[in-house]
Motif scaffolding. Structure first.
Motif: not given
Lengths: 222, 80
Positions: B6, B9-10, B13, B40, B43-44, B46
């Motif tokens: 996570d 990923l952040a 992004l 993105m 991320a959604w 996740r």
């Protein structure tokens, strides 16, 4: 120094926005709402088993009706601006690429139908299915198998507007029920599937149209 | 393990979003925008919102990316 101040300001504004987003989610704060409880309580009357589809097509069906209207309007505006009537030649593409596209396009149609059907009980639905259909059309266009679209004929016009018209017809037929888009629970599932099928076809054509009407390039002589 | 993913990923992004806005070549910005859209969508997924993830991947990254690339091609030909 100026950059630092601007960055700090942007950061503070972002924090404020995040706070504003989170605030209504706190169910215990005054004015806070937790819509999940309300949705879960009415799932049996919605006609579908997936909460997202229930909200999009049943509880907040009006929003979805306006959404498809906005997309249709966007396409009409593109057509109104005017597209060059001269035909463009299909681009020459790699034969391997063309063979791949020929294989992929039918699969994408199957995936779109699956997504439409799956929307009733798991993530999926008309929007995603329509996007996959549109992607198939764009893929065929980019590999030179599908020429870009001329001014839409009668069939294409009906296809583009079918989703909106079906949705509108259902809404009009249900007005005697007392509220806009209030489906009778017994028929809700069928009505939602009917609307979603229309939406899938129209969304696929509209999204593909955004690309295929625009992608003609009169300067493409070289 | 998933926390590491996570955080990565952040970070990816933020990085791709920032690069997309700051890079000076249009074609690179478009590719970064597509990459941003795909991240993105992840991320959604996740965030347990696969519906939005699907729509983001198909419309945000796919169709918008194709339209941007098409527009870039036209702009480049006009300049030449």
């Amino acid at each position: 120094m100026k950059r630092f101040v601007v960055g700090l300001g942007a950061l503070a504004f972002a924090a404020l926005l995040i706070g504003a987003l989170l605030e209504p989610l706190m169910a215990n704060t005054p004015g806070g709402v937790d819509l999940r409880v309300a949705v879960a309580a009415h799932m049996t009357a919605s006609g579908v088993d997936h909460p997202v589809t229930a909200v999009l097509l049943n509880f907040r069906g009006y929003d979805t009706l306006l959404e498809i209207a906005v997309l249709l309007l966007a396409l009409i505006v593109i057509l109104a601006i005017g597209i060059d009537p001269e035909c463009d030649r299909p681009r020459a593409a790699n034969p391997v690429l063309q063979a791949m596209a020929r294989l992929a396009a039918p699969l994408m149609v199957v995936v779109a139908v699956y997504l439409l059907w799956a929307g009733a009980f798991r993530p999926g639905g008309a929007f995603q299915a329509g996007a996959v259909l549109a992607a198939a059309a764009v893929l065929l266009h980019l590999t030179g198998l599908l020429p870009s679209w001329q001014l839409p004929g009668l069939k294409l016009r009906w296809g583009l507007t079918a989703g909106f018209l079906i949705f509108l017809a259902v809404a009009a037929a249900l007005i005697p029920q007392g509220a806009l888009l209030q489906y009778p629970p017994a028929q809700a599932g069928k009505l939602i599937l009917l609307i979603e099928a229309g939406l899938t076809v129209s969304l696929g054509l509209i999204l593909a149209g955004l690309f295929l009407f625009l992608s003609r390039d009169p300067g493409d002589d070289a | 393990m998933s926390l590491v993913f996570d955080l990565l990923l952040a970070a990816a992004l933020l990085w791709s979003g920032g690069r997309c806005l700051s890079v000076d070549r249009l074609d690179r910005a478009i590719v970064l925008f597509i990459a941003f859209g795909l991240l993105m969508a992840l991320a959604w997924a996740r965030l347990a919102a696969p519906d939005i993830g699907l729509a983001e991947a198909a419309i945000g990254a796919g169709l918008t990316g194709a339209l941007l690339l098409d527009a870039y091609g036209v702009v480049k030909r006009r300049k030449a």
